[in-house]
Scaffold this motif. Sequence first.
Motif, short mmCIF file in Angstrom:
data_model
loop_
_atom_site.label_atom_id
_atom_site.label_comp_id
_atom_site.label_asym_id
_atom_site.label_seq_id
_atom_site.Cartn_x
_atom_site.Cartn_y
_atom_site.Cartn_z
N THR A 1 0.84 -1.20 0.00
CA THR A 1 0.00 0.00 0.00
C THR A 1 0.87 1.25 0.00
N ARG B 1 0.95 4.01 -3.04
CA ARG B 1 0.74 5.44 -2.78
C ARG B 1 1.95 6.25 -3.21
N LEU C 1 4.96 8.89 3.92
CA LEU C 1 5.12 7.50 3.48
C LEU C 1 6.36 6.86 4.09
#
Length: 173
Positions: free
Chosen positions: A92, A96, A134
Amino acid sequence: MSTVPGDPGSLSACAATTASVGRRLGVLAEALGPEVEALGEGWPGRASVTTRRRGAALAGAGTSTADELTRVAGVLQDQASDLADLLARARTVEERATAGGLEMRDERVVPAYGVRGEADAAAQRAQDELAARLQAELDLVLAQHRRRRDFVLGVLRESTERLAALSHGLRHG
């Protein structure tokens, strides 16, 4: 190559095999106890007592080994589940990052190679903020992976020591 190393499917298969061996060994050890005791009927003497003691020790070690294998199988299965979750979370983060013009390299979230367009301070700042968020998520996933892996390795080391002690006890009476 995945950012989070490991294969949950293989780990789960190993857990299933370990549990299966533990169950089979437990059944055999449980059946051995009464059989060894039955040797005493009609067979008096020192040889009978020695044989029954060794047989009882073997049955006890078999039960202890089966219990240990069952415990390790549970830890391995838990690790497989945790690893699958960590891999999904890392994917994920990677998705992203890709959507934001970033990529993951060597456990770092960095700008993707290539031409990225006109110089725009606001867009660059937004991308830097996204990279920082992130990176924090990725660092958390990797830290959790390391902590869990270290725990499992510790359990395996302890198990190895316990099984070695059982083996030593059987060999040296």
